[in-house]
Design a protein around this motif. Structure first.
Motif, PDB file in Angstrom:
ATOM      1  N   LEU A 114     -19.913  38.904  20.386  1.00 40.34           N
ATOM      2  CA  LEU A 114     -18.917  38.615  19.355  1.00 40.34           C
ATOM      3  C   LEU A 114     -19.614  38.151  18.079  1.00 40.34           C
ATOM      4  O   LEU A 114     -19.177  38.487  16.976  1.00 40.34           O
ATOM      5  CB  LEU A 114     -17.904  37.574  19.828  1.00 40.34           C
ATOM      6  CG  LEU A 114     -16.724  37.391  18.883  1.00 40.34           C
ATOM      7  CD1 LEU A 114     -15.879  38.659  18.796  1.00 40.34           C
ATOM      8  CD2 LEU A 114     -15.873  36.220  19.293  1.00 40.34           C
ATOM      9  N   GLY A 115     -20.705  37.418  18.218  1.00 41.19           N
ATOM     10  CA  GLY A 115     -21.490  37.040  17.041  1.00 41.19           C
ATOM     11  C   GLY A 115     -22.044  38.265  16.332  1.00 41.19           C
ATOM     12  O   GLY A 115     -22.010  38.354  15.095  1.00 41.19           O
ATOM     13  N   ASP A 116     -22.551  39.227  17.110  1.00 45.87           N
ATOM     14  CA  ASP A 116     -23.063  40.471  16.520  1.00 45.87           C
ATOM     15  C   ASP A 116     -21.943  41.258  15.848  1.00 45.87           C
ATOM     16  O   ASP A 116     -22.133  41.818  14.758  1.00 45.87           O
ATOM     17  CB  ASP A 116     -23.734  41.334  17.590  1.00 45.87           C
ATOM     18  CG  ASP A 116     -25.023  40.729  18.119  1.00 45.87           C
ATOM     19  OD1 ASP A 116     -25.572  39.809  17.474  1.00 45.87           O
ATOM     20  OD2 ASP A 116     -25.470  41.173  19.207  1.00 45.87           O
ATOM     21  N   LEU A 117     -20.795  41.321  16.498  1.00 44.87           N
ATOM     22  CA  LEU A 117     -19.648  42.020  15.923  1.00 44.87           C
ATOM     23  C   LEU A 117     -19.226  41.362  14.612  1.00 44.87           C
ATOM     24  O   LEU A 117     -18.953  42.041  13.617  1.00 44.87           O
ATOM     25  CB  LEU A 117     -18.481  42.022  16.914  1.00 44.87           C
ATOM     26  CG  LEU A 117     -17.177  42.651  16.444  1.00 44.87           C
ATOM     27  CD1 LEU A 117     -17.387  44.107  16.051  1.00 44.87           C
ATOM     28  CD2 LEU A 117     -16.121  42.520  17.528  1.00 44.87           C
ATOM     29  N   THR A 118     -19.210  40.054  14.592  1.00 49.11           N
ATOM     30  CA  THR A 118     -18.838  39.304  13.394  1.00 49.11           C
ATOM     31  C   THR A 118     -19.805  39.605  12.251  1.00 49.11           C
ATOM     32  O   THR A 118     -19.384  39.828  11.109  1.00 49.11           O
ATOM     33  CB  THR A 118     -18.809  37.793  13.705  1.00 49.11           C
ATOM     34  OG1 THR A 118     -17.895  37.575  14.791  1.00 49.11           O
ATOM     35  CG2 THR A 118     -18.382  36.982  12.512  1.00 49.11           C
ATOM     36  N   GLU A 119     -21.089  39.641  12.554  1.00 44.56           N
ATOM     37  CA  GLU A 119     -22.067  39.985  11.520  1.00 44.56           C
ATOM     38  C   GLU A 119     -21.865  41.418  11.043  1.00 44.56           C
ATOM     39  O   GLU A 119     -22.032  41.717   9.855  1.00 44.56           O
ATOM     40  CB  GLU A 119     -23.494  39.789  12.017  1.00 44.56           C
ATOM     41  CG  GLU A 119     -24.567  40.173  11.005  1.00 44.56           C
ATOM     42  CD  GLU A 119     -24.351  39.632   9.593  1.00 44.56           C
ATOM     43  OE1 GLU A 119     -24.638  40.381   8.620  1.00 44.56           O
ATOM     44  OE2 GLU A 119     -23.875  38.489   9.419  1.00 44.56           O
ATOM     45  N   GLY A 120     -21.479  42.318  11.943  1.00 39.34           N
ATOM     46  CA  GLY A 120     -21.180  43.693  11.546  1.00 39.34           C
ATOM     47  C   GLY A 120     -20.013  43.766  10.573  1.00 39.34           C
ATOM     48  O   GLY A 120     -20.025  44.556   9.621  1.00 39.34           O
ATOM     49  N   CYS A 121     -19.006  42.937  10.791  1.00 45.45           N
ATOM     50  CA  CYS A 121     -17.873  42.866   9.858  1.00 45.45           C
ATOM     51  C   CYS A 121     -18.364  42.432   8.479  1.00 45.45           C
ATOM     52  O   CYS A 121     -17.999  43.029   7.461  1.00 45.45           O
ATOM     53  CB  CYS A 121     -16.818  41.883  10.362  1.00 45.45           C
ATOM     54  SG  CYS A 121     -15.989  42.386  11.887  1.00 45.45           S
ATOM     55  N   VAL A 133     -15.687  37.931   1.236  1.00 46.89           N
ATOM     56  CA  VAL A 133     -14.911  37.845   2.472  1.00 46.89           C
ATOM     57  C   VAL A 133     -15.918  37.679   3.605  1.00 46.89           C
ATOM     58  O   VAL A 133     -16.608  38.623   3.985  1.00 46.89           O
ATOM     59  CB  VAL A 133     -14.046  39.108   2.706  1.00 46.89           C
ATOM     60  CG1 VAL A 133     -13.290  39.000   4.026  1.00 46.89           C
ATOM     61  CG2 VAL A 133     -13.100  39.337   1.544  1.00 46.89           C
ATOM     62  N   VAL A 134     -16.020  36.471   4.110  1.00 46.40           N
ATOM     63  CA  VAL A 134     -16.985  36.148   5.151  1.00 46.40           C
ATOM     64  C   VAL A 134     -16.229  35.738   6.411  1.00 46.40           C
ATOM     65  O   VAL A 134     -15.459  34.776   6.396  1.00 46.40           O
ATOM     66  CB  VAL A 134     -17.941  35.020   4.714  1.00 46.40           C
ATOM     67  CG1 VAL A 134     -18.932  34.696   5.816  1.00 46.40           C
ATOM     68  CG2 VAL A 134     -18.656  35.398   3.424  1.00 46.40           C
ATOM     69  N   ILE A 135     -16.455  36.470   7.460  1.00 45.82           N
ATOM     70  CA  ILE A 135     -15.840  36.179   8.757  1.00 45.82           C
ATOM     71  C   ILE A 135     -16.853  35.386   9.560  1.00 45.82           C
ATOM     72  O   ILE A 135     -18.060  35.598   9.458  1.00 45.82           O
ATOM     73  CB  ILE A 135     -15.467  37.497   9.485  1.00 45.82           C
ATOM     74  CG1 ILE A 135     -14.584  38.383   8.591  1.00 45.82           C
ATOM     75  CG2 ILE A 135     -14.786  37.204  10.805  1.00 45.82           C
ATOM     76  CD1 ILE A 135     -13.296  37.748   8.133  1.00 45.82           C
ATOM     77  N   LYS A 136     -16.362  34.457  10.361  1.00 40.01           N
ATOM     78  CA  LYS A 136     -17.254  33.682  11.219  1.00 40.01           C
ATOM     79  C   LYS A 136     -16.660  33.595  12.606  1.00 40.01           C
ATOM     80  O   LYS A 136     -15.454  33.818  12.801  1.00 40.01           O
ATOM     81  CB  LYS A 136     -17.497  32.284  10.650  1.00 40.01           C
ATOM     82  CG  LYS A 136     -16.268  31.412  10.618  1.00 40.01           C
ATOM     83  CD  LYS A 136     -16.609  30.031  10.095  1.00 40.01           C
ATOM     84  CE  LYS A 136     -15.462  29.091  10.405  1.00 40.01           C
ATOM     85  NZ  LYS A 136     -15.889  27.804  10.811  1.00 40.01           N
ATOM     86  N   VAL A 137     -17.507  33.294  13.562  1.00 38.81           N
ATOM     87  CA  VAL A 137     -17.003  33.043  14.912  1.00 38.81           C
ATOM     88  C   VAL A 137     -16.127  31.806  14.804  1.00 38.81           C
ATOM     89  O   VAL A 137     -16.539  30.797  14.230  1.00 38.81           O
ATOM     90  CB  VAL A 137     -18.160  32.836  15.910  1.00 38.81           C
ATOM     91  CG1 VAL A 137     -17.641  32.434  17.268  1.00 38.81           C
ATOM     92  CG2 VAL A 137     -18.991  34.117  16.011  1.00 38.81           C
ATOM     93  N   PRO A 138     -14.902  31.886  15.288  1.00 39.51           N
ATOM     94  CA  PRO A 138     -13.970  30.772  15.125  1.00 39.51           C
ATOM     95  C   PRO A 138     -14.489  29.467  15.712  1.00 39.51           C
ATOM     96  O   PRO A 138     -15.213  29.452  16.701  1.00 39.51           O
ATOM     97  CB  PRO A 138     -12.720  31.239  15.879  1.00 39.51           C
ATOM     98  CG  PRO A 138     -12.829  32.730  15.885  1.00 39.51           C
ATOM     99  CD  PRO A 138     -14.299  33.019  15.970  1.00 39.51           C
TER     100      PRO A 138
END
Length: 155
Positions: A114-121, A133-138
């Motif tokens: 999920l961390g890798d996916l978040t970085e991909g976003c 627009v920065v997404i982070k692991v909740p």
């Protein structure tokens, strides 16, 4: 070739939405087309719910939310030609790793993928000139107070 197969697999998810994939490419004047921001907000909500479900080890819900997240990404790529398909296909390894972690019911692999996916976003956002627009692991334990994330006890 592999990327094309992935796009086709992702596109098949879009067919399960209320609008057929072929209609997404060329909507008519009377057809509702969600704004890109609305699709991405839905994706962000799915991302958070995916994390909450994984954290609660509700693997069935995590799998469902992952599929919903994939569908949102496909919808965005099909409806908005300004999003390069390669931006979606580059998420495939982390989406697959997340799926594999869910299938294995492995919390550590889930957190890493999920961390890798978040970085991909975030990489996609940067490539589109949306680095703000920065997404982070909740980190908030329960923002969706109207849904139970722990698995139901078996009757």
């Amino acid at each position: 070739m592999m990327a094309r197969g992935w796009v086709l697999a992702l596109a098949s998810l879009a067919v399960s939405t209320t609008v057929a994939a072929q209609d997404l490419k060329s909507p008519s004047a009377d057809q509702y087309v969600p704004r890109l921001g609305d699709i991405m907000s839905a994706a962000q909500t799915r991302h958070q719910k995916l994390w909450l479900a994984g954290k609660a080890q509700n693997w069935a819900l995590a799998a469902f939310e992952l599929n919903q997240l994939k569908a949102s990404l496909v919808e965005a790529a099909l409806l908005y030609s300004g999003i390069p398909v390669s931006n979606v296909t580059t998420l495939e390894p982390s989406l697959q790793a997340t799926s594999d972690a869910i299938a294995a019911k492995d919390g550590r692999k889930f957190a890493r993928s999920l961390g890798d996916l978040t970085e991909g976003c975030n990489a996609c956002h940067r490539s589109m000139g949306r680095s703000f627009v920065v997404i982070k692991v909740p980190s908030d334990p329960q923002p969706f107070a109207n849904q139970q994330f722990a698995p139901q006890a078996k009757p």
